[in-house]
Design an enzyme around this catalytic site. Sequence first.
Site, mmCIF file in Angstrom:
data_model
loop_
_atom_site.group_PDB
_atom_site.id
_atom_site.type_symbol
_atom_site.label_atom_id
_atom_site.label_comp_id
_atom_site.label_asym_id
_atom_site.label_seq_id
_atom_site.Cartn_x
_atom_site.Cartn_y
_atom_site.Cartn_z
ATOM 1 N N GLU A 60 0.842 -1.205 0.000
ATOM 2 C CA GLU A 60 0.000 0.000 0.000
ATOM 3 C C GLU A 60 0.874 1.251 0.000
ATOM 4 O O GLU A 60 0.592 2.240 -0.680
ATOM 5 C CB GLU A 60 -0.911 0.009 1.241
ATOM 6 C CG GLU A 60 -2.086 -0.956 1.112
ATOM 7 C CD GLU A 60 -2.788 -1.201 2.445
ATOM 8 O OE1 GLU A 60 -3.995 -1.432 2.424
ATOM 9 O OE2 GLU A 60 -2.119 -1.160 3.500
ATOM 10 N N SER A 72 28.115 -10.363 -19.550
ATOM 11 C CA SER A 72 27.786 -9.494 -20.669
ATOM 12 C C SER A 72 27.438 -10.371 -21.857
ATOM 13 O O SER A 72 27.499 -11.598 -21.770
ATOM 14 C CB SER A 72 28.946 -8.563 -20.981
ATOM 15 O OG SER A 72 30.114 -9.313 -21.112
ATOM 16 N N LEU A 73 27.075 -9.760 -22.946
ATOM 17 C CA LEU A 73 26.636 -10.533 -24.108
ATOM 18 C C LEU A 73 27.617 -10.354 -25.248
ATOM 19 O O LEU A 73 28.160 -9.272 -25.452
ATOM 20 C CB LEU A 73 25.260 -10.044 -24.562
ATOM 21 C CG LEU A 73 24.100 -10.292 -23.602
ATOM 22 C CD1 LEU A 73 22.864 -9.532 -24.053
ATOM 23 C CD2 LEU A 73 23.804 -11.778 -23.532
ATOM 24 N N GLU A 107 14.117 -10.505 -27.801
ATOM 25 C CA GLU A 107 13.551 -9.372 -27.054
ATOM 26 C C GLU A 107 14.428 -8.149 -27.244
ATOM 27 O O GLU A 107 15.613 -8.289 -27.578
ATOM 28 C CB GLU A 107 13.481 -9.727 -25.567
ATOM 29 C CG GLU A 107 14.859 -9.827 -24.912
ATOM 30 C CD GLU A 107 14.869 -10.609 -23.604
ATOM 31 O OE1 GLU A 107 14.486 -11.794 -23.614
ATOM 32 O OE2 GLU A 107 15.286 -10.019 -22.597
ATOM 33 N N LYS A 132 16.974 -5.133 -26.737
ATOM 34 C CA LYS A 132 18.107 -4.872 -25.845
ATOM 35 C C LYS A 132 17.948 -3.426 -25.376
ATOM 36 O O LYS A 132 18.071 -2.480 -26.157
ATOM 37 C CB LYS A 132 19.428 -5.052 -26.589
ATOM 38 C CG LYS A 132 20.632 -4.811 -25.693
ATOM 39 C CD LYS A 132 21.899 -5.334 -26.364
ATOM 40 C CE LYS A 132 23.089 -5.318 -25.425
ATOM 41 N NZ LYS A 132 23.446 -3.994 -24.925
ATOM 42 N N ASP A 141 18.667 0.069 -23.733
ATOM 43 C CA ASP A 141 19.893 0.846 -23.590
ATOM 44 C C ASP A 141 19.868 1.586 -22.257
ATOM 45 O O ASP A 141 19.542 2.761 -22.178
ATOM 46 C CB ASP A 141 19.986 1.836 -24.756
ATOM 47 C CG ASP A 141 21.397 2.328 -24.950
ATOM 48 O OD1 ASP A 141 22.300 1.810 -24.272
ATOM 49 O OD2 ASP A 141 21.590 3.239 -25.772
ATOM 50 N N TYR A 149 14.464 -8.888 -16.878
ATOM 51 C CA TYR A 149 14.633 -9.870 -17.960
ATOM 52 C C TYR A 149 15.545 -11.033 -17.576
ATOM 53 O O TYR A 149 15.796 -11.917 -18.370
ATOM 54 C CB TYR A 149 15.164 -9.196 -19.231
ATOM 55 C CG TYR A 149 16.418 -8.386 -19.042
ATOM 56 C CD1 TYR A 149 17.613 -9.001 -18.689
ATOM 57 C CD2 TYR A 149 16.413 -7.013 -19.208
ATOM 58 C CE1 TYR A 149 18.760 -8.272 -18.491
ATOM 59 C CE2 TYR A 149 17.564 -6.257 -19.016
ATOM 60 C CZ TYR A 149 18.729 -6.898 -18.651
ATOM 61 O OH TYR A 149 19.875 -6.170 -18.449
ATOM 62 N N LYS A 189 17.977 -15.555 -26.768
ATOM 63 C CA LYS A 189 18.385 -16.472 -25.686
ATOM 64 C C LYS A 189 17.762 -17.839 -25.918
ATOM 65 O O LYS A 189 16.607 -17.920 -26.346
ATOM 66 C CB LYS A 189 17.881 -15.956 -24.331
ATOM 67 C CG LYS A 189 18.389 -14.585 -23.958
ATOM 68 C CD LYS A 189 17.725 -14.041 -22.704
ATOM 69 C CE LYS A 189 18.161 -12.605 -22.469
ATOM 70 N NZ LYS A 189 17.371 -11.892 -21.473
ATOM 71 N N LYS A 244 23.031 -6.353 -32.694
ATOM 72 C CA LYS A 244 23.021 -4.903 -32.578
ATOM 73 C C LYS A 244 22.416 -4.249 -33.818
ATOM 74 O O LYS A 244 22.603 -4.725 -34.936
ATOM 75 C CB LYS A 244 24.451 -4.370 -32.389
ATOM 76 C CG LYS A 244 25.151 -4.896 -31.154
ATOM 77 C CD LYS A 244 24.458 -4.558 -29.864
ATOM 78 C CE LYS A 244 24.905 -3.271 -29.225
ATOM 79 N NZ LYS A 244 26.251 -3.173 -28.769
ATOM 80 N N CYS A 254 59.359 6.813 -32.529
ATOM 81 C CA CYS A 254 58.317 6.888 -31.507
ATOM 82 C C CYS A 254 58.225 8.322 -30.980
ATOM 83 O O CYS A 254 59.254 8.967 -30.781
ATOM 84 C CB CYS A 254 58.658 5.935 -30.363
ATOM 85 S SG CYS A 254 57.464 6.012 -29.012
ATOM 86 N N CYS A 293 57.848 9.212 -28.164
ATOM 87 C CA CYS A 293 58.336 9.310 -26.785
ATOM 88 C C CYS A 293 59.711 9.968 -26.765
ATOM 89 O O CYS A 293 60.343 10.138 -27.803
ATOM 90 C CB CYS A 293 58.397 7.937 -26.113
ATOM 91 S SG CYS A 293 59.714 6.872 -26.712
ATOM 92 N N CYS A 314 57.055 0.784 -31.073
ATOM 93 C CA CYS A 314 58.220 1.423 -30.478
ATOM 94 C C CYS A 314 58.987 0.309 -29.794
ATOM 95 O O CYS A 314 58.417 -0.482 -29.051
ATOM 96 C CB CYS A 314 57.769 2.448 -29.446
ATOM 97 S SG CYS A 314 59.060 2.948 -28.301
ATOM 98 N N CYS A 338 60.379 3.186 -22.627
ATOM 99 C CA CYS A 338 59.508 4.168 -23.274
ATOM 100 C C CYS A 338 58.465 4.640 -22.263
ATOM 101 O O CYS A 338 57.678 3.843 -21.764
ATOM 102 C CB CYS A 338 58.828 3.548 -24.498
ATOM 103 S SG CYS A 338 57.437 4.509 -25.129
HETATM 104 S S1 IVH Z 1 20.475 -10.622 -20.813
HETATM 105 C C1 IVH Z 1 23.610 -13.448 -19.348
HETATM 106 N N1 IVH Z 1 18.631 -9.137 -21.888
HETATM 107 O O1 IVH Z 1 23.057 -5.817 -22.156
HETATM 108 C C2 IVH Z 1 22.967 -12.390 -20.072
HETATM 109 N N2 IVH Z 1 20.684 -8.102 -21.282
HETATM 110 O O2 IVH Z 1 25.771 -6.635 -23.152
HETATM 111 C C3 IVH Z 1 22.388 -11.352 -19.209
HETATM 112 N N3 IVH Z 1 20.752 -5.694 -21.679
HETATM 113 O O3 IVH Z 1 24.767 -6.175 -19.135
HETATM 114 C C4 IVH Z 1 21.902 -10.209 -19.956
HETATM 115 N N4 IVH Z 1 18.713 -5.515 -22.479
HETATM 116 O O4 IVH Z 1 22.785 -4.602 -19.170
HETATM 117 C C5 IVH Z 1 19.866 -9.172 -21.392
HETATM 118 N N5 IVH Z 1 16.891 -7.912 -22.788
HETATM 119 C C6 IVH Z 1 18.112 -7.972 -22.290
HETATM 120 C C7 IVH Z 1 18.912 -6.814 -22.188
HETATM 121 C C8 IVH Z 1 20.212 -6.926 -21.685
HETATM 122 C C9 IVH Z 1 19.824 -4.860 -22.162
HETATM 123 C C10 IVH Z 1 22.113 -5.306 -21.273
HETATM 124 C C11 IVH Z 1 22.533 -5.762 -19.907
HETATM 125 C C12 IVH Z 1 23.819 -6.498 -20.101
HETATM 126 C C13 IVH Z 1 24.237 -6.030 -21.444
HETATM 127 C C14 IVH Z 1 25.048 -7.110 -22.106
#
Ligand code: IVH
Length: 703
Positions: A46, A93-94, A127, A129, A131, A238, A302, A326, A420, A422, A444, A450
């Site tokens: 609430e 990361s991906l 799905e 990505k 930003d 996600y 995924k 991308k 170089c 330097c 160099c 250096c």
């Molecule tokens: S999955 C193991 N799903 O992209 C994978 N990441 O380059 C876990 N991101 O650090 C990430 N949208 O910040 C996943 N639909 C999405 C996303 C996503 C944005 C970002 C996330 C991650 C980065 C990887």
Amino acid sequence: MSKAKPAVDALTEAQARNELEGLAHEIAEHDRRYHAEDAPTISDAEYDALRRRNLAIEQRFPDLVREDSPSRRVGAPVSEKFDKVRHKVPMLSLDNAFSDDDVIDFVARIRRYLKLDADAPVVMTAEPKIDGLSLSLRYENGRLVSAATRGDGQEGENVTANARAVTDIPNVLSGNPPEVIEVRGEVYMTHADFFALNKRQEEAGKQTYVNPRNTAAGSLRQLDSSVTAARPLKFFAYAWGEVSEMPSDTQSGMVAALDEYGFRINDLMKRCESAEALLAQYRQIEEARATLPYDIDGVVYKVDDLALQQRLGFVSRSPRWAIAHKFPAEKATTILNGIDIQVGRTGALTPVARLEPVTVGGVVVTNATLHNAEEIERLGVMIGDTVTVQRAGDVIPQILGVIEEKRPADAKAFEFPTVCPCALKTTVVREGIGTGGEGVVRRCSGEFACPFQRVEHLRHFVSRRAFDIDGLGDKQIEFFFNDPDLPVKAPGDIFTLAKRDADNLKKLKDKEGWGATSAANLFDAIEARRAIALERGIYALGIRHVGEQTAKTLARAYGSWPEFHDAALAVANEDGQAREEMDALDDIGDAVIDSLAHYFGEAHNRELVERLAGEIDVQEAERPTADSPVVGKTIVFTGSLDRMSRDEAKAMAERLGAKVAGSVSKKTDLVVAGPGAGSKLKKAAELGVEVIDEDAWFERVGA
Ligand code: IVH
């Protein structure tokens, strides 16, 4: 609370003003009961609803935000800086895909790795990505207990107070969540909120922001959480980290569960059964992009089945089961004002384009990489030219081409330096000419003499994936390198800063750009990093060809600093057996060994390493805790395997704490041989090494 309130969209300004006043008092009263009396009279859900409503009204009527608005105050103490939190499950990361072919390859790779039949479907999700910036939220018994940024993936910053100020993030979960669940997703800001915020900032004569992503990141990382509260941040869920009991065995099922627990999920996610279907969804999302109220920079694919995700595992920091496709990079044209030469850690000379500042996809670009002399030649670019630049995500901007019609009469050709830049002015060597290899790299040859290379080495040494010393960034390294009172010329000097001279802390406080807090914080941060993981220590040395993955392999194989150090010195002394043993390690070949031999063959480096080792405490490599029958064993896979690919076999053995070698030696404990195994099998027989087949392997490890 009892009477249904009109929709926020239907409120008049007068009603909104009234309600905001009422909410400010009501929420303040609940805060008092909760914090001061520890006796709340409403449920967390609430309470959340009241704050959410307050924020929704404020978002519609930004001019009505009150001085005493609850969104400006969250009652958490202001901290000096964020504490670090270790992620129980790393935040990964991906890997990226840039073309349809990359996506087709990605799906094919998965099929190969899993040894799937040609007609067996692999269900995947697609799905957007988002930003923004990723955040991990830990809930225990349905309550938010902590929130952490991604950081380096292993360790992030504790931003719990700020996460609580984000109305999109429930403090209490709905439905029937597991006892422990870490929910991961992206914090972002919508375009409308970003523009409204910038308008308010401008009107108040304050600094405006570059793009929604940076604003979201800046807003979440405020030390004063009332600032976060006043910023309209949103959150898409996600992914997840630790979960005590999985509510589903698929990616899509897990996301549906997150929806039930009260998170916003993205409705453009779709299940697809082929690479073609993924690409079709990519086009749909690409088309929708312009009308979405928030920024996206690609589409994430995924594998849906979590058991398959588990089998696929990871390579370095990215999962094999996911990829980010991308969107094409954004482009703009501008003028090339000049070309500077940068000297990297390994002495490579890289030309960098100095550009007339230009906005590319919302970010001001002033530099672009030109890679090497051949690239300048290929582009045919001259100083003064109008050029097209492109920026893709966080990648360094690139020059795509020259608009020759716009070349001014006084455009100048660039001459690549032969020495170089330097102080040593060493002759630049062109590498590998005639070998058909890396002939384009000019280096160099000054190495540790250096100054540019030394500074770059130090920068690498303290960087995030190496020693990760807070407050010791590029600028500060340069400062210490050049400062006559507090010189840092080699890694060991960092750790003697405090003890070399008891007055050093005082001296630093008085230097320009430093103060009492930043100096003390830095000294603390240095102390905190004296203890270092073996793999980070090896990586931090910045030896050519020894990247993070190689450092990890070496750390696992040798286990401790003295053992690694002895082996490296032995290969430098041309010890054949040491070389053979190193060569047997998977993924380690001549390039790495030669480079280690070269590095440790140099007296200067040996001395540097010794001085450093005297100052730090290198921890032994993590021994797998898994109580598996193959922990610490060296295994060789040979011949063809039926139930898994070679890569999967290797990953599996490593997960179980074994080392995987590429060739059979005296150190081999076990050979797993499939049909067609040849010389390795013979060698195993000669050396009396145990040999088993694939089925026996599965039996042994209980999989
Ligand atoms: S999955 C193991 N799903 O992209 C994978 N990441 O380059 C876990 N991101 O650090 C990430 N949208 O910040 C996943 N639909 C999405 C996303 C996503 C944005 C970002 C996330 C991650 C980065 C990887």
